[in-house]
Design a protein around this motif. Sequence first.
Motif, short mmCIF file in Angstrom:
data_model
loop_
_atom_site.label_atom_id
_atom_site.label_comp_id
_atom_site.label_asym_id
_atom_site.label_seq_id
_atom_site.Cartn_x
_atom_site.Cartn_y
_atom_site.Cartn_z
N GLY A 1 0.80 -1.22 0.00
CA GLY A 1 0.00 0.00 0.00
C GLY A 1 0.83 1.26 0.00
N ARG A 2 0.22 2.33 -0.47
CA ARG A 2 0.90 3.63 -0.55
C ARG A 2 0.29 4.66 0.39
NH1 ARG A 2 1.07 3.35 -6.97
NH2 ARG A 2 2.85 1.95 -7.16
N ASN A 3 -0.92 4.42 0.83
CA ASN A 3 -1.62 5.38 1.66
C ASN A 3 -1.39 5.02 3.13
OD1 ASN A 3 -4.11 6.14 3.31
ND2 ASN A 3 -4.36 7.40 1.47
N ALA A 4 -0.82 5.94 3.89
CA ALA A 4 -0.48 5.67 5.29
C ALA A 4 -1.72 5.34 6.12
CB ALA A 4 0.26 6.86 5.88
N GLU A 5 -2.82 6.02 5.87
CA GLU A 5 -4.04 5.75 6.64
C GLU A 5 -4.57 4.34 6.34
OE1 GLU A 5 -8.50 7.58 7.26
OE2 GLU A 5 -6.93 8.88 6.47
N ALA A 6 -4.54 3.96 5.07
CA ALA A 6 -4.99 2.61 4.69
C ALA A 6 -4.08 1.55 5.30
CB ALA A 6 -5.03 2.48 3.18
N LYS A 7 -2.80 1.83 5.37
CA LYS A 7 -1.86 0.87 5.97
C LYS A 7 -2.10 0.74 7.47
CE LYS A 7 2.25 0.44 4.15
NZ LYS A 7 3.53 0.56 3.49
N ARG A 8 -2.44 1.83 8.13
CA ARG A 8 -2.78 1.76 9.57
C ARG A 8 -4.06 0.95 9.77
NH1 ARG A 8 -0.88 7.04 9.42
NH2 ARG A 8 -2.99 7.89 9.21
N MET A 9 -5.03 1.16 8.90
CA MET A 9 -6.27 0.40 8.99
C MET A 9 -5.97 -1.09 8.75
SD MET A 9 -10.02 0.74 7.10
CE MET A 9 -9.32 1.56 5.73
N ALA A 10 -5.08 -1.37 7.82
CA ALA A 10 -4.70 -2.76 7.56
C ALA A 10 -4.06 -3.39 8.79
CB ALA A 10 -3.76 -2.83 6.36
N ASP A 11 -3.25 -2.62 9.50
CA ASP A 11 -2.66 -3.12 10.76
C ASP A 11 -3.76 -3.52 11.74
OD1 ASP A 11 -0.01 -2.71 9.96
OD2 ASP A 11 0.10 -0.72 10.89
N ASP A 12 -4.76 -2.66 11.88
CA ASP A 12 -5.88 -2.94 12.79
C ASP A 12 -6.66 -4.19 12.36
OD1 ASP A 12 -5.21 -0.69 14.27
OD2 ASP A 12 -6.75 0.57 13.34
N ILE A 13 -6.85 -4.32 11.06
CA ILE A 13 -7.59 -5.47 10.54
C ILE A 13 -6.83 -6.76 10.82
CG2 ILE A 13 -8.32 -6.62 8.39
CD1 ILE A 13 -9.08 -3.74 7.40
N VAL A 14 -5.52 -6.76 10.56
CA VAL A 14 -4.73 -7.96 10.84
C VAL A 14 -4.83 -8.34 12.31
CG1 VAL A 14 -2.38 -8.89 10.94
CG2 VAL A 14 -3.13 -7.68 8.90
N GLU A 15 -4.70 -7.35 13.18
CA GLU A 15 -4.75 -7.63 14.62
C GLU A 15 -6.12 -8.16 15.05
OE1 GLU A 15 -4.32 -5.27 18.85
OE2 GLU A 15 -3.29 -4.47 17.09
#
Length: 74
Positions: free
Chosen positions: A44-58
């Motif tokens: 991913g390139r969007n920092a906000e989307a990557k943070r959301m992805a972190d939350d989803i994985v967790e």
Amino acid sequence: MMSDADMAELKGLEGAAFDKAFAEMMIEHHNGAVAMAEEERRDGRNAEAKRMADDIVESQSAEVEQLQGVLDRL
């Protein structure tokens, strides 16, 4: 996502058979979300989307563990 066939299968089940099938389907569903989120974290390139992805994985990984616990008790 659960297919129409998956939903039809669930409608025909009761008790422990329903619980088992539902947990198995939800584990598959959550593992799909984790895989997509891991791809976003990696590519991913969007920092906000990557943070959301972190939350989803967790969160989804935690739910998979809980659902696996349900299966282990059935």
